[in-house]
Design a protein around this motif. Structure first.
Motif, PDB file in Angstrom:
ATOM      1  N   GLY A  15      -1.970 -11.719   5.704  1.00  5.32           N
ATOM      2  CA  GLY A  15      -1.954 -12.353   4.959  1.00  5.32           C
ATOM      3  C   GLY A  15      -0.715 -11.433   4.761  1.00  5.32           C
ATOM      4  N   SER A  16       0.437 -11.853   3.442  1.00  2.14           N
ATOM      5  CA  SER A  16       1.046 -11.033   3.433  1.00  2.14           C
ATOM      6  C   SER A  16       0.758 -10.880   1.562  1.00  2.14           C
ATOM      7  N   ARG A  17       0.197 -10.308   0.649  1.00  2.00           N
ATOM      8  CA  ARG A  17      -0.195 -11.075  -0.516  1.00  2.00           C
ATOM      9  C   ARG A  17       0.167  -9.161  -1.216  1.00  2.00           C
ATOM     10  N   GLY A  18       0.603  -9.153  -2.444  1.00  6.57           N
ATOM     11  CA  GLY A  18       0.429  -8.563  -3.511  1.00  6.57           C
ATOM     12  C   GLY A  18       0.968  -6.640  -2.822  1.00  6.57           C
ATOM     13  N   LEU A  19       1.072  -6.173  -3.847  1.00  2.00           N
ATOM     14  CA  LEU A  19       1.927  -4.696  -3.331  1.00  2.00           C
ATOM     15  C   LEU A  19       1.917  -4.087  -2.057  1.00  2.00           C
ATOM     16  N   ARG A  20       2.892  -2.612  -1.758  1.00  2.00           N
ATOM     17  CA  ARG A  20       2.610  -1.956  -0.764  1.00  2.00           C
ATOM     18  C   ARG A  20       0.823  -1.114  -0.246  1.00  2.00           C
ATOM     19  N   GLY A  21       0.351  -0.830  -1.816  1.00  2.00           N
ATOM     20  CA  GLY A  21      -0.769  -0.303  -1.407  1.00  2.00           C
ATOM     21  C   GLY A  21      -1.514  -0.888  -1.607  1.00  2.00           C
ATOM     22  N   SER A  23      -1.642  -3.482   0.369  1.00  2.00           N
ATOM     23  CA  SER A  23      -2.464  -3.407   2.436  1.00  2.00           C
ATOM     24  C   SER A  23      -3.587  -2.471   2.313  1.00  2.00           C
ATOM     25  N   TYR A  24      -3.166  -1.156   2.133  1.00  2.00           N
ATOM     26  CA  TYR A  24      -3.693   0.315   3.054  1.00  2.00           C
ATOM     27  C   TYR A  24      -4.773  -0.004   2.387  1.00  2.00           C
ATOM     28  N   LEU A  25      -5.170  -0.297   0.942  1.00  2.00           N
ATOM     29  CA  LEU A  25      -6.544  -0.728   0.412  1.00  2.00           C
ATOM     30  C   LEU A  25      -7.331  -1.740   0.660  1.00  2.00           C
ATOM     31  N   TYR A  26      -6.348  -2.952   1.269  1.00  2.00           N
ATOM     32  CA  TYR A  26      -7.423  -4.126   2.013  1.00  2.00           C
ATOM     33  C   TYR A  26      -7.752  -3.458   3.786  1.00  2.00           C
ATOM     34  N   PHE A  27      -7.359  -2.647   4.723  1.00  2.00           N
ATOM     35  CA  PHE A  27      -7.853  -2.032   5.856  1.00  2.00           C
ATOM     36  C   PHE A  27      -9.115  -1.139   5.479  1.00  2.00           C
ATOM     37  N   GLU A  28      -8.563  -0.574   4.111  1.00  2.00           N
ATOM     38  CA  GLU A  28      -9.821   0.655   3.809  1.00  2.00           C
ATOM     39  C   GLU A  28     -11.499   0.056   4.354  1.00  2.00           C
ATOM     40  N   ILE A  29     -10.822  -1.263   2.495  1.00  2.00           N
ATOM     41  CA  ILE A  29     -11.855  -1.871   2.289  1.00  2.00           C
ATOM     42  C   ILE A  29     -12.884  -2.799   4.311  1.00  2.00           C
ATOM     43  N   GLU A  69      -2.700   7.080  -5.206  1.00  2.00           N
ATOM     44  CA  GLU A  69      -2.109   8.190  -3.723  1.00  2.00           C
ATOM     45  C   GLU A  69      -2.247   8.174  -3.093  1.00  2.00           C
ATOM     46  N   ARG A  70      -3.664   7.964  -2.067  1.00  2.00           N
ATOM     47  CA  ARG A  70      -3.718   8.557  -0.808  1.00  2.00           C
ATOM     48  C   ARG A  70      -2.895   7.260   0.012  1.00  2.00           C
ATOM     49  N   HIS A  71      -2.729   6.012  -0.867  1.00  2.00           N
ATOM     50  CA  HIS A  71      -2.375   4.920  -0.076  1.00  2.00           C
ATOM     51  C   HIS A  71       0.022   5.233  -0.240  1.00  2.00           C
ATOM     52  N   SER A  72      -0.253   5.929  -0.501  1.00  2.00           N
ATOM     53  CA  SER A  72       0.789   6.338  -1.232  1.00  2.00           C
ATOM     54  C   SER A  72       1.315   6.886   0.459  1.00  2.00           C
ATOM     55  N   HIS A  73       2.193   5.687   0.899  1.00  2.00           N
ATOM     56  CA  HIS A  73       3.803   5.953   2.265  1.00  2.00           C
ATOM     57  C   HIS A  73       4.958   5.812   2.018  1.00  2.00           C
ATOM     58  N   GLY A  74       5.205   5.749   1.671  1.00  2.00           N
ATOM     59  CA  GLY A  74       6.888   5.701   1.001  1.00  2.00           C
ATOM     60  C   GLY A  74       7.379   4.045   0.561  1.00  2.00           C
ATOM     61  N   GLY A  75       8.543   3.733   0.347  1.00  2.00           N
ATOM     62  CA  GLY A  75       9.051   1.891   0.037  1.00  2.00           C
ATOM     63  C   GLY A  75       8.483   2.311  -1.884  1.00  2.00           C
ATOM     64  N   SER A  77       7.465  -0.236  -4.181  1.00  2.00           N
ATOM     65  CA  SER A  77       5.806  -0.342  -4.806  1.00  2.00           C
ATOM     66  C   SER A  77       4.781   1.019  -3.806  1.00  2.00           C
ATOM     67  N   SER A  78       4.643   1.455  -2.984  1.00  2.00           N
ATOM     68  CA  SER A  78       3.925   2.621  -1.873  1.00  2.00           C
ATOM     69  C   SER A  78       2.967   3.153  -3.542  1.00  2.00           C
ATOM     70  N   GLY A  79       1.751   3.004  -2.837  1.00  2.00           N
ATOM     71  CA  GLY A  79       0.831   2.795  -3.218  1.00  2.00           C
ATOM     72  C   GLY A  79      -0.039   2.145  -4.378  1.00  2.00           C
ATOM     73  N   MET A  80       0.929   1.091  -4.966  1.00  2.00           N
ATOM     74  CA  MET A  80       0.442   0.697  -5.723  1.00  2.00           C
ATOM     75  C   MET A  80      -0.562  -0.361  -6.031  1.00  2.00           C
ATOM     76  N   ILE A  81      -1.660  -1.037  -6.220  1.00  2.00           N
ATOM     77  CA  ILE A  81      -2.315  -2.252  -5.827  1.00  2.00           C
ATOM     78  C   ILE A  81      -2.122  -2.862  -7.394  1.00  2.00           C
ATOM     79  N   ALA A  82      -2.266  -4.311  -7.230  1.00  2.00           N
ATOM     80  CA  ALA A  82      -2.450  -5.555  -8.212  1.00  2.00           C
ATOM     81  C   ALA A  82      -3.719  -5.880  -8.623  1.00  2.00           C
ATOM     82  N   PRO A  83      -4.184  -5.305  -9.021  1.00  2.00           N
ATOM     83  CA  PRO A  83      -6.108  -5.983  -9.398  1.00  2.00           C
ATOM     84  C   PRO A  83      -6.084  -7.795  -9.676  1.00  2.00           C
TER      85      PRO A  83
END
Length: 103
Positions: A15-21, A23-29, A69-75, A77-83
């Protein structure tokens, strides 16, 4: 139960949740838990909180946005996560998908 492991449930339900980072954290987990058998419902949050903290380096109890940092890909809120999004939306959503079956 229609999913055999946590990763398979995650692969279809971001779905569409959180900041840009987030999504990348989600895929990593998702990749890390791909073969993780679905635990008893009482253990699910503990498994997900541990995975979040391991891969983010941030407590699930944090109320501040964090940069990975490893989830910074531009934009913006790039690389930002919201616990808080993980604790209050993403993980409960996955729990409902796996155990509630209503979504």
């Amino acid at each position: 139960m229609k999913y055999s492991n946590i990763g398979s449930a995650m692969s279809k339900n971001l779905g569409s949740r959180g900041l840009r980072g987030d999504s990348y954290l989600y895929f990593e987990i998702e990749e890390a838990l791909h073969d993780r058998t679905i635990p008893d419902e009482s253990e699910f949050e503990s498994v997900m909180y541990s995975a979040f903290e391991k891969f983010s380096g941030v407590s699930i109890e944090s109320t501040e946005y964090r940069h990975i940092e490893r989830h910074s890909h531009g934009g913006m809120s790039s690389g930002m996560i919201a616990p808080e999004i993980w604790k209050n939306e993403i993980i409960p959503h996955l729990k409902e998908i796996i155990y509630g079956g209503n979504i």
